[in-house]
Design a protein around this motif. Structure first.
Motif, PDB file in Angstrom:
ATOM      1  N   ASN A   1       1.519  17.089  -7.298  1.00  0.00           N
ATOM      2  CA  ASN A   1       0.445  18.075  -7.445  1.00  0.00           C
ATOM      3  C   ASN A   1      -0.917  17.398  -7.560  1.00  0.00           C
ATOM      4  O   ASN A   1      -1.926  17.913  -7.074  1.00  0.00           O
ATOM      5  N   ALA A   2      -0.949  16.241  -8.224  1.00  0.00           N
ATOM      6  CA  ALA A   2      -2.219  15.551  -8.451  1.00  0.00           C
ATOM      7  C   ALA A   2      -2.779  14.919  -7.174  1.00  0.00           C
ATOM      8  O   ALA A   2      -3.953  14.544  -7.130  1.00  0.00           O
ATOM      9  N   LEU A   3      -1.959  14.804  -6.151  1.00  0.00           N
ATOM     10  CA  LEU A   3      -2.386  14.137  -4.924  1.00  0.00           C
ATOM     11  C   LEU A   3      -3.457  14.944  -4.198  1.00  0.00           C
ATOM     12  O   LEU A   3      -3.343  16.163  -4.045  1.00  0.00           O
ATOM     13  N   VAL A   4      -4.481  14.263  -3.724  1.00  0.00           N
ATOM     14  CA  VAL A   4      -5.474  14.850  -2.832  1.00  0.00           C
ATOM     15  C   VAL A   4      -5.034  14.497  -1.413  1.00  0.00           C
ATOM     16  O   VAL A   4      -5.040  13.318  -1.037  1.00  0.00           O
ATOM     17  N   LEU A   5      -4.619  15.495  -0.654  1.00  0.00           N
ATOM     18  CA  LEU A   5      -4.074  15.226   0.679  1.00  0.00           C
ATOM     19  C   LEU A   5      -5.090  14.484   1.531  1.00  0.00           C
ATOM     20  O   LEU A   5      -6.216  14.935   1.714  1.00  0.00           O
ATOM     21  N   GLY A   6      -4.670  13.340   2.051  1.00  0.00           N
ATOM     22  CA  GLY A   6      -5.524  12.538   2.911  1.00  0.00           C
ATOM     23  C   GLY A   6      -6.063  11.288   2.247  1.00  0.00           C
ATOM     24  O   GLY A   6      -6.401  10.320   2.934  1.00  0.00           O
ATOM     25  N   GLU A   7      -6.136  11.262   0.911  1.00  0.00           N
ATOM     26  CA  GLU A   7      -6.819  10.151   0.256  1.00  0.00           C
ATOM     27  C   GLU A   7      -6.061   8.828   0.386  1.00  0.00           C
ATOM     28  O   GLU A   7      -6.704   7.765   0.420  1.00  0.00           O
ATOM     29  N   ASP A   8      -4.727   8.867   0.442  1.00  0.00           N
ATOM     30  CA  ASP A   8      -3.941   7.632   0.474  1.00  0.00           C
ATOM     31  C   ASP A   8      -3.364   7.321   1.852  1.00  0.00           C
ATOM     32  O   ASP A   8      -2.533   6.413   1.982  1.00  0.00           O
ATOM     33  N   PHE A   9      -3.749   8.065   2.872  1.00  0.00           N
ATOM     34  CA  PHE A   9      -3.151   7.856   4.189  1.00  0.00           C
ATOM     35  C   PHE A   9      -3.261   6.396   4.636  1.00  0.00           C
ATOM     36  O   PHE A   9      -2.297   5.811   5.133  1.00  0.00           O
ATOM     37  N   ALA A  10      -4.436   5.798   4.497  1.00  0.00           N
ATOM     38  CA  ALA A  10      -4.673   4.451   5.017  1.00  0.00           C
ATOM     39  C   ALA A  10      -3.872   3.397   4.248  1.00  0.00           C
ATOM     40  O   ALA A  10      -3.205   2.549   4.852  1.00  0.00           O
ATOM     41  N   VAL A  11      -3.923   3.453   2.908  1.00  0.00           N
ATOM     42  CA  VAL A  11      -3.239   2.425   2.122  1.00  0.00           C
ATOM     43  C   VAL A  11      -1.724   2.586   2.198  1.00  0.00           C
ATOM     44  O   VAL A  11      -0.982   1.587   2.184  1.00  0.00           O
ATOM     45  N   ASN A  12      -1.239   3.813   2.278  1.00  0.00           N
ATOM     46  CA  ASN A  12       0.203   4.028   2.377  1.00  0.00           C
ATOM     47  C   ASN A  12       0.745   3.506   3.707  1.00  0.00           C
ATOM     48  O   ASN A  12       1.823   2.899   3.754  1.00  0.00           O
ATOM     49  N   LEU A  13       0.022   3.762   4.793  1.00  0.00           N
ATOM     50  CA  LEU A  13       0.455   3.244   6.090  1.00  0.00           C
ATOM     51  C   LEU A  13       0.448   1.723   6.093  1.00  0.00           C
ATOM     52  O   LEU A  13       1.393   1.088   6.575  1.00  0.00           O
ATOM     53  N   ASP A  14      -0.598   1.125   5.552  1.00  0.00           N
ATOM     54  CA  ASP A  14      -0.693  -0.329   5.541  1.00  0.00           C
ATOM     55  C   ASP A  14       0.462  -0.952   4.757  1.00  0.00           C
ATOM     56  O   ASP A  14       1.065  -1.949   5.195  1.00  0.00           O
ATOM     57  N   ALA A  15       0.797  -0.366   3.614  1.00  0.00           N
ATOM     58  CA  ALA A  15       1.903  -0.888   2.803  1.00  0.00           C
ATOM     59  C   ALA A  15       3.227  -0.761   3.539  1.00  0.00           C
ATOM     60  O   ALA A  15       4.066  -1.675   3.501  1.00  0.00           O
ATOM     61  N   ALA A  16       3.440   0.369   4.219  1.00  0.00           N
ATOM     62  CA  ALA A  16       4.691   0.574   4.958  1.00  0.00           C
ATOM     63  C   ALA A  16       4.800  -0.410   6.123  1.00  0.00           C
ATOM     64  O   ALA A  16       5.883  -0.966   6.386  1.00  0.00           O
ATOM     65  N   LEU A  17       3.706  -0.651   6.824  1.00  0.00           N
ATOM     66  CA  LEU A  17       3.732  -1.613   7.938  1.00  0.00           C
ATOM     67  C   LEU A  17       4.026  -3.023   7.443  1.00  0.00           C
ATOM     68  O   LEU A  17       4.826  -3.745   8.053  1.00  0.00           O
ATOM     69  N   LYS A  18       3.408  -3.409   6.353  1.00  0.00           N
ATOM     70  CA  LYS A  18       3.669  -4.749   5.804  1.00  0.00           C
ATOM     71  C   LYS A  18       5.142  -4.905   5.443  1.00  0.00           C
ATOM     72  O   LYS A  18       5.760  -5.943   5.725  1.00  0.00           O
ATOM     73  N   ALA A  19       5.701  -3.883   4.812  1.00  0.00           N
ATOM     74  CA  ALA A  19       7.104  -3.954   4.411  1.00  0.00           C
ATOM     75  C   ALA A  19       8.029  -3.985   5.622  1.00  0.00           C
ATOM     76  O   ALA A  19       9.012  -4.746   5.656  1.00  0.00           O
ATOM     77  N   GLN A  20       7.733  -3.179   6.627  1.00  0.00           N
ATOM     78  CA  GLN A  20       8.553  -3.167   7.837  1.00  0.00           C
ATOM     79  C   GLN A  20       8.457  -4.500   8.571  1.00  0.00           C
ATOM     80  O   GLN A  20       9.468  -5.067   9.015  1.00  0.00           O
ATOM     81  N   PHE A  21       7.249  -5.013   8.714  1.00  0.00           N
ATOM     82  CA  PHE A  21       7.067  -6.251   9.469  1.00  0.00           C
ATOM     83  C   PHE A  21       7.584  -7.469   8.717  1.00  0.00           C
ATOM     84  O   PHE A  21       7.889  -8.500   9.318  1.00  0.00           O
ATOM     85  N   ALA A  22       7.687  -7.380   7.390  1.00  0.00           N
ATOM     86  CA  ALA A  22       8.273  -8.472   6.618  1.00  0.00           C
ATOM     87  C   ALA A  22       9.738  -8.682   7.004  1.00  0.00           C
ATOM     88  O   ALA A  22      10.259  -9.805   6.913  1.00  0.00           O
ATOM     89  N   ARG A  23      10.383  -7.612   7.446  1.00  0.00           N
ATOM     90  CA  ARG A  23      11.764  -7.743   7.909  1.00  0.00           C
ATOM     91  C   ARG A  23      11.841  -8.667   9.110  1.00  0.00           C
ATOM     92  O   ARG A  23      12.810  -9.409   9.281  1.00  0.00           O
ATOM     93  N   CYS A  24      10.825  -8.609   9.965  1.00  0.00           N
ATOM     94  CA  CYS A  24      10.808  -9.464  11.147  1.00  0.00           C
ATOM     95  C   CYS A  24      10.685 -10.937  10.739  1.00  0.00           C
ATOM     96  O   CYS A  24      11.333 -11.811  11.316  1.00  0.00           O
ATOM     97  N   ALA A  25       9.874 -11.201   9.715  1.00  0.00           N
ATOM     98  CA  ALA A  25       9.696 -12.577   9.255  1.00  0.00           C
ATOM     99  C   ALA A  25      10.991 -13.148   8.697  1.00  0.00           C
ATOM    100  O   ALA A  25      11.210 -14.371   8.731  1.00  0.00           O
ATOM    101  N   ASN A  26      11.850 -12.269   8.182  1.00  0.00           N
ATOM    102  CA  ASN A  26      13.122 -12.713   7.604  1.00  0.00           C
ATOM    103  C   ASN A  26      14.274 -12.710   8.598  1.00  0.00           C
ATOM    104  O   ASN A  26      15.415 -13.018   8.229  1.00  0.00           O
ATOM    105  N   ASP A  27      13.986 -12.332   9.843  1.00  0.00           N
ATOM    106  CA  ASP A  27      15.013 -12.304  10.885  1.00  0.00           C
ATOM    107  C   ASP A  27      14.693 -13.386  11.915  1.00  0.00           C
ATOM    108  O   ASP A  27      13.624 -13.379  12.516  1.00  0.00           O
ATOM    109  N   GLU A  28      15.620 -14.310  12.119  1.00  0.00           N
ATOM    110  CA  GLU A  28      15.352 -15.470  12.970  1.00  0.00           C
ATOM    111  C   GLU A  28      14.979 -15.072  14.391  1.00  0.00           C
ATOM    112  O   GLU A  28      13.996 -15.565  14.961  1.00  0.00           O
ATOM    113  N   ALA A  29      15.746 -14.148  14.992  1.00  0.00           N
ATOM    114  CA  ALA A  29      15.481 -13.744  16.381  1.00  0.00           C
ATOM    115  C   ALA A  29      14.143 -13.023  16.489  1.00  0.00           C
ATOM    116  O   ALA A  29      13.370 -13.248  17.432  1.00  0.00           O
TER     117      ALA A  29
END
Length: 519
Positions: A254-282
């Protein structure tokens, strides 16, 4: 966003019966030879009475397919402005997916769709696999929120194909004047048939309660997905005695202001997803650092947006468009929503950096088509401009992220034009409720990350929060979650659920080539 006004398609199934009468022989040859007489009395349509509503069989067409969902529909009307109920009435689209049980439980499940701007009847197919077990015991109720689907939709032809109005293909930012012009055009096209101030979450909550009373005032098992979790929490705040259980998938506090965290949330998700690539040899050998490659591509497009050609994946026709920093950001955001498309991102970004934009923009064309035809942009403005816009501020930390502050600036510009409805004083207060609650989040959700679920859980002492490993936005149909959902709704107890079966979930393997991941 919605590309064109939607036409409601509700097909009533009426069975017609013709009864042949056998001529009776009484020793009269003429009578025996007389042709049978058809009964021309029309058959009575099948009906189903729930509370004060009379439902008839109907079909719910699913966008982008020839498929439909069998349901029961009923006329249902609400006043547009409840302070002046003598004014315009809204014809709401109400549908019920009927349980297979001979005598279903009295408390139905009510599905609240996301967006804001999506319709429950049109997006039900996305959660239908999770409802199979539930339907063995309970009916599922779908009410298109006012302003969406077939409930007096606020549909506009938008100027952008990428989910944010006013984006300039040739620039890295938002053209404020273009946003205001598009918004004014949308508003003008709707004003004759709608007062857009009355299409907010608060209005939707009042509609939901009116529907419950029309159904005979049963307790409801409220299920909200994404933005629907805001509607669900607001309903639980305003009508606590009407809620038997609360299920939130992709939780927006309820406290969320829709739109305020779009940029930081996407950036965090991309970093986490791409970290998987760094841990995969191929993957590491094939793509090195996809996160770095993405930002190098962003910087190159910021300096030199240019026209590119690719094959349309649906028509296979050659298509041209300008590829800019702005277009890249919105495309990458769409890819990040699901584990299947996120697994394609390193490969697609690498190909684009090498000059082959087909994998990136081709898949984006499919994603924007699905989104565009199930989202009512006017209703989205009515919600955000009334409930969030005055609290939105651009933040310095967003500037250098892949999404930047484009969406915040676009909403602020649009809401400078769009009329605002009323927002209750306690609207953004956290939900405090003893109602049994089941919360679920995806580990890599780029929109409503797991920390949102943890925040909401603090006010729900009878709640439980599951974070599904390797998953993205909306997880209700993933793994064994449908079974846990059925058990929760049946017993109204999340604390005793055995979630060990969710441990078998894992991220989708990263594609290192167009033939897929490594064995």
């Amino acid at each position: 966003m919605k590309r064109a006004p939607r036409i409601a398609i509700v097909v009533a199934i009426v069975a017609a019966a013709f009864v042949s009468r056998q001529a009776m022989r009484h020793g009269n040859e003429e009578a025996a030879a007389a042709p049978p007489v058809a009964d021309t009395t029309p058959a009575t349509p099948r009906t189903w009475q729930l509370g004060s509503l009379t439902l008839h069989p109907c079909e719910l067409p699913q966008p982008h397919s020839g498929l439909s969902v069998a349901a029961w529909c009923a006329p249902f009307q609400v006043p547009e402005d409840r302070e002046h109920p003598e004014g315009r009435k809204l014809d709401m689209h109400l549908a019920v997916i009927r349980s297979s049980a001979q005598v279903p439980a009295e408390d139905p499940v009510v599905f609240l769709a996301g967006g804001p701007g999506q319709a429950a009847t049109e997006t039900y197919a996305s959660i239908a696999p999770a409802m199979a077990l539930v339907l063995a015991h309970r009916n599922v109720v779908l009410l298109d929120q006012r302003g969406t689907g077939s409930s007096h939709p606020l549909s506009c032809r938008e100027g952008s194909d990428d989910g944010v109005p006013g984006g300039s293909e040739e620039s890295s930012g938002i053209d404020e004047a273009a946003v205001k012009k598009e918004t004014k055009h949308c508003l003008d096209s709707l004003s004759a048939q709608a007062d857009v101030r009355f299409y907010t979450t608060t209005d939707a909550v009042a509609d939901l309660e009116a529907m419950r009373q029309a159904l005979g005032s049963p307790k409801l098992n409220v299920l909200g997905v994404s933005y629907g979790t805001r509607v669900a929490q607001q309903y639980a705040m305003r009508h606590p005695d009407a809620v038997r259980t609360l299920t939130l998938d992709g939780v927006a506090p309820n406290a969320l202001v829709l739109g305020e965290d779009f940029a930081v949330n996407l950036d965090a998700a991309l970093k986490a997803q791409f970290a998987r690539c760094a841990n995969d040899e191929a993957c590491r050998a094939r793509f090195a650092d996809p996160y770095q490659t993405l930002y190098q591509l962003r910087d190159a497009l910021r300096a030199n947006p240019h026209k590119v050609s690719f094959r349309d994946p649906q028509t296979y026709a050659s298509t041209q468009r300008v590829l800019s920093e702005y277009i890249l950001a919105t495309v990458v955001r769409m890819f990040a929503y699901s584990p299947e498309t996120a697994a394609l991102l390193p490969l697609s970004i690498d190909a684009a950096a090498r000059g082959d934009v087909g994998p990136l923009l081709g898949q984006a064309r499919l994603l924007t088509g699905d989104l565009g035809d199930t989202m009512d942009g006017g209703m989205q403005y009515s919600v955000i401009c009334s409930e969030d816009a005055d609290l939105l501020t651009s933040r310095p930390q967003d500037k250098d992220t892949i999404l930047g502050d484009n969406m915040i600036e676009a909403f602020k510009a649009a809401c400078a034009v769009w009329p605002h409805g009323k927002r209750p004083a306690d609207f953004h207060q956290p939900l405090q409720s003893a109602v049994p609650s089941l919360l679920m989040s995806g580990e890599y959700d780029p929109v409503t990350p797991p920390r949102y679920g943890e925040e909401v859980l603090k006010g729900l002492p009878n709640g439980r929060h599951f974070v599904l490993k390797g998953q993205g936005h909306n997880v209700i149909a993933r793994g064994c979650m449908p079974r846990l959902l059925d058990q929760f709704i049946d017993k109204a107890d999340a604390k005793t659920l055995d979630g060990k079966c969710l441990e078998r979930l894992s991220p989708a393997p990263v594609f290192v080539g167009f033939n897929g991941a490594t064995p």
